[in-house]
Structures are given as C-alpha cells and as structure tokens.
Design an enzyme around this catalytic site. Structure first.
Site: not given
Ligand code: PLP
Length: 388
Positions: A48, A107, A179, A204
């Site tokens: 983690r 977004y 971003d 993406k």
C-alpha cells in the site's frame, strides 16, 4: 538517466536497474517484504505504501518523462487528483480556511469532487474561466493555496492562458497544478513551462491500451513525499500488475501520440469540409479559439476532437453507423472511441448549463486511435453519407 537524452530514449531506458538481468521488469506480486529498520512509516516495505520495485520504476520513469524531480503513481487518475488536492488544501491551525481556484470546465469527476466533497472537507472552491487574470485576482483570497487547470478541456478542446496561470501563481505564492491528461507529456511539458504540479489520468495516453485505470503526480521531491504520505493514508495505491502494464504502455507513448496527433488533424480537416458537419472543435485547425496558444506551446494538438451535427438524432445515427470507431467513453487508447458528451461526460449538467458551455445535443466527441487515418475517415464519411 540523463535528462538530456531524447524523450523516446528516456521512455525505454528511464527506469530502475535491471533485476536478475531481466530485460523487462517482472511483476513483484508481493504485499509485504522482509523487514528493514526504517525511520519512517512511509519506508516500510508494504504494497500500500507504493514502494515495490514496480512502483519505484514507474515513479523514476514518470519523473524523467515529465522533467520533474519525483513522481508517484496512483490507483486511478481520480486518486492522483484527490490525493494531491487534499494534501495542498489541508486545513492548518492558525491559517485561513484553504481555498482553491479551479478552471470552470474541468473533467466531470474532478468537478463532482470539488462541488460535492470538498466543501464538507473544509475546502472552499471558486470556479473561474481560463483567460482572465483580473477575474482570478478578484476571486483569490488570503487562503488561496492552489490553482487547478487542464491543458486541453473536454469536449471543446479549449486552451486556457497557461502562461498567465503560471505567472499569476508565482506572483501570489499559489501552487499551480495542471491536469495534463489530454495533451500528454509528448504535446505539452507543464513543468518546463513553470507549473509546479503535473497530474495525469494514466488510464489514457500514458498507458494507451484501455486496459487499466491509473494516475500519476509529478512535482518536486518534497511535494511528492507529502502526496505519497497522504496516499499511504487514503489507500489509493496502484496494483503491481497494473504497474507492469503501465510500464509497458509508456514505452510507446511518443509513437502512439504522434500518430494520434496526425490522425486527429487529418480527421478534423476532412470533417470541417463536410456539408453535414456544422463545426469542428480541434486546436490544430486555424479557426479554433485555442489555435494560436496550441501552436505556441504544444508540440501537437492531441488525439481528441469534437464536431457538431444538426441534432441529437443525427449524432446518435452517425455513431450507430460507424464500424471502426467504438461508442465508449474514455480516450488515449490505440482504438478510436466516440461518444456524445450530452449523454456521457456532461450528462450530469442541466441542458441550460450544457448550452452555456457550448455543448450541444448534436456534439460528437472523437478520441482518435492509431488506425490508418484513411480508414478512419472512410468510416466517418460512410456514416455521414448514410445519414444525409
Ligand atoms: N482527468 C481527466 C482530464 C480525465 O479525462 C479523466 C477521466 O476521464 C480523469 C482525470 C480521471 O481519471 P481516471 O478515470 O483514471 O480516474
């Protein structure tokens, strides 16, 4: 690896040392590692905490690719974005309530987080346009800590005055955050342009094969240390097998994005000449409002474009008739995807708000893949002809 080497070389050779001589890094599918005495919780070898060889290799590659001191990968683009914002906008005793300036056409997932979750977490947000420093100054407060923008907006591909955002933030000691998912580091290099934090939905272009969700944050070593510490609490780690796939996908980033730039421009030019198409939105076209900025700051205009046909019915029919392009959300993969923003990315907005944003019911978004441009155009041309 030397930052002077070309991006294409850094993509292939920018990771850690080889393990056991293996040319490709294996998947380290282990949740925990033999204990070592460490000074910090973040250095305990536990999955983690994003410090497996797969995570460290990706972080080294991403920092090298984007030209930052350090990077951290996350379990999704949203994990990268929320972790970054929650770190930068943390309430601190004796300081003003944290405040974020955010571009008004972000977004949808980011927008929902900022409108639905941030206020309850003690974070104030003001949405601003991308062009007017006077508006930004009017909305800024003593508690303003960060300004979040996107390099290309969805679905109209607008380009904010990115140079002015950097200057505004520098002058006021506000952290500039971008971003850069839509442009990718191939087309725009925010850290070199003065931005302080670069975010990606690695789902993406960075991965490029539509088979994982992942995120990335690149910045100074000190900021990345703080983002990682926060992510270790929030738990947004990337799975090691997804790390492996992302590392593999990254190696062909330049080849894919350059082909996507060419395909998108070719398609945009053909669509702009078609009598059934009312308007094409692509910054690579001279008539687009972001054309000059894209020409000045970007190496290419990216793989996403959108265009208007006369009605929702015409758009629906067109999408149904396409044989190659797949009707699916997302972008950045090797296959061409199409969607109608009115019923996908912007379905949550009222029709009035969509109209105000310039998103009509007949708008079709195309996230171009790496197929042959002539075949893609033949697919769109046949689907347009059958509808007229
Ligand atoms: N940022 C942008 C610009 C996006 O388009 C998306 C997803 O579509 C995200 C962030 C969120 O990324 P993810 O789906 O990997 O969480």
């Amino acid at each position: 690896m030397s930052g002077r080497r070309d991006l294409r070389t850094r993509l292939i050779h920018g990771g850690l040392e080889r393990v056991e001589g293996a040319v490709v890094q294996p998947v380290f599918q282990s949740a925990t590692w033999e204990a070592e005495e460490t000074a910090s919780y973040d250095d305990i070898r536990y999955l983690r905490l994003s410090n497996s060889p797969n995570h460290r290799d990706l972080a080294a590659r991403l920092a090298g690719i984007c030209g930052g001191e350090a990077a951290v990968v996350a379990g999704s683009g949203m994990a990268a974005i929320t972790t970054t914002l929650l770190t930068l906008l943390e309430a601190e005793p004796g300081r003003e309530r944290p405040h974020l300036l955010a571009q008004d056409c972000l977004y949808g997932g980011t927008l929902s987080f900022l409108t639905e979750d941030a206020p309850a977490l003690g974070i104030d947000v003001d949405f601003v346009g991308g062009d007017d420093p006077e508006e930004w100054a009017a909305r800024a407060r003593p508690g303003t800590r960060a300004f979040l923008v996107e390099s290309l907006t969805n679905p109209l591909l607008e380009v904010a005055d990115l140079e002015a955002v950097v200057a505004f933030c520098r002058e006021r000691g506000v952290v500039s955050v971008i971003d850069n998912t839509f442009a990718s580091p191939v087309n725009y290099r925010p850290l070199e342009a003065g931005f302080e934090v670069e975010l990606h939905s690695a789902t993406k272009y960075l991965n490029g094969h539509s088979d994982i969700v992942a995120g990335a944050v690149v910045s100074t070593a000190e900021r990345v240390r703080r983002f990682t510490h926060k992510m270790n609490h929030l738990g947004g780690v990337l799975d090691p097998h997804a790390c492996f796939l992302l590392q593999r996908g990254l190696k062909t980033l330049v080849l894919r994005v350059e082909q996507q730039n060419r395909n998108a421009l070719f398609l945009a030019q053909r669509l702009a000449d078609h009598p059934s198409v009312a308007a094409v939105h692509y910054p690579g076209l001279a008539g687009h409002p972001g054309h000059e900025r894209a020409r000045r700051w970007f190496a290419g205009s990216g793989g996403v474009l959108s265009f208007d046909v006369e009605s929702a019915g015409a758009a629906r029919g067109l999408i149904d008739r396409l044989e190659l392009a797949v009707d699916a959300p997302s972008l950045g993969g090797v296959e061409t995807l199409v969607s109608r923003p009115a019923v996908s990315s912007h379905a949550g907005q009222s029709p009035g708000r969509r109209r105000a944003l310039g998103i009509g019911d007949g708008l079709v978004r195309v996230a171009v893949g790496i197929e042959a441009a002539e075949d893609l155009w033949a697919d769109f041309e046949a689907a347009l002809a059958a509808g007229s």
